[in-house]
Design an enzyme around this catalytic site. Structure first.
Site, PDB file in Angstrom:
ATOM      1  N   SER A 140       0.867  -1.176   0.000  1.00 26.53           N
ATOM      2  CA  SER A 140       0.000   0.000   0.000  1.00 26.53           C
ATOM      3  C   SER A 140       0.901   1.222   0.000  1.00 26.53           C
ATOM      4  CB  SER A 140      -0.890   0.009   1.255  1.00 26.53           C
ATOM      5  OG  SER A 140      -1.566   1.239   1.391  1.00 26.53           O
ATOM      6  N   TYR A 153      -2.593  -1.095  10.253  1.00 26.42           N
ATOM      7  CA  TYR A 153      -2.438  -1.377   8.827  1.00 26.42           C
ATOM      8  C   TYR A 153      -1.110  -0.849   8.308  1.00 26.42           C
ATOM      9  CZ  TYR A 153      -3.729  -1.366   3.833  1.00 26.42           C
ATOM     10  OH  TYR A 153      -3.778  -1.567   2.485  1.00 26.42           O
TER      11      TYR A 153
END
Length: 263
Positions: A140, A153
């Site tokens: 990401s 995350y």
């Protein structure tokens, strides 16, 4: 690289990026192994592929790290080899640090980091033996810089970069490649499925994800990066520039993200 005659294993293939990637890759002359927890959903994706007879659904739970060697042996035996592993499976999170239970942090690390690492390590001896292999890791932009409400995350995605950068260096001699794919906002269900402070699902879409890249467009860019053998690819809209802003000035990036709508 070409996908012709390759065997490609995709995790997180039941929905979102993984589903779109499977359908797109089925247009090439390759064989696919699709993995996720929900085998019924995998079978639905399989029939959407151009050649379903060249697609195998293999259930996999990334939290069950001790099952990875057995599952990998099954995957290899399916078509006789694995050429590309696309580590796409994972979950996200939306909650303030002060409210987030440590169990949520652990779950993100177990699935997004340790599950991916365990699967990749289980496959590594096969790649070394055949002196070729390609790990594609869907990280990401949050693996390169952080933003509010995504602490667990971001931590897991940052960890992936540390591990796979080391793997790339150690096994360059074995012709093993690593491509880190870093999505920005992509219009999938990732926000709906994100865990909140107590571990429950958020259950709704956020504005930035809703207005993110169309998933099929994202996958086209992803495939292009894989074929070029890129070390890292930052795929998004304006948010992708955050990687370069951080290199220039971490303080400026902090100011920009703090004042943005990213929540």
């Amino acid at each position: 690289m070409t996908f012709d005659d390759k065997v490609i294993w995709i995790t997180g293939a039941s929905s979102g990026i993984g589903k779109s990637l499977a359908i797109a890759l089925s247009e090439y002359n390759c064989k696919l192994i699709l993995s996720a927890r929900r085998v019924i959903e995998l079978e639905k994706v399989k029939v959407l592929c151009r050649r379903p007879d060249q697609v195998f659904a293999l259930p996999l739970d990334l939290e069950d790290v001790h099952a990875m060697k057995t599952i990998t042996a099954t995957a290899i035996s399916t078509f006789g080899t694995i050429d590309v592993l696309v580590n796409n499976g994972g979950i996200s999170q939306r909650s303030p640090i002060i409210d987030t239970t440590i169990e949520v942090d652990k779950k993100l690390m177990d699935i997004d980091y340790l599950g991916t690492v365990a699967l990749s390590k289980a496959l590594l001896p096969h790649f070394v033996a055949q002196q070729s292999g390609h790990y594609v890791v869907v990280s990401s932009l949050m693996g390169k810089f952080s933003s509010p409400l995504r602490s667990a995350y971001c931590g897991a995605k940052h960890a992936l970069h540390g591990f796979f950068d080391a793997l790339r260096m150690e096994h360059d001699k074995d012709n093993i490649m690593v491509t880190m794919i870093c999505p920005g906002f992509v219009n999938t269900n990732v926000a709906r499925n994100a865990l909140t402070a107590d571990g429950s699902q958020q259950g709704y879409q956020d504005e930035m994800t809703e207005n993110g890249l169309d998933v099929d467009l994202f996958v086209k860019k992803m495939i292009k990066a894989i074929r070029k053998g890129k070390y890292e690819a930052y795929i998004g809209k304006f948010e992708a520039f955050g990687v370069y802003v951080k290199r220039l000035s971490p303080r400026l990036l902090h100011w920009l993200v703090s004042r943005s709508k990213v929540r």
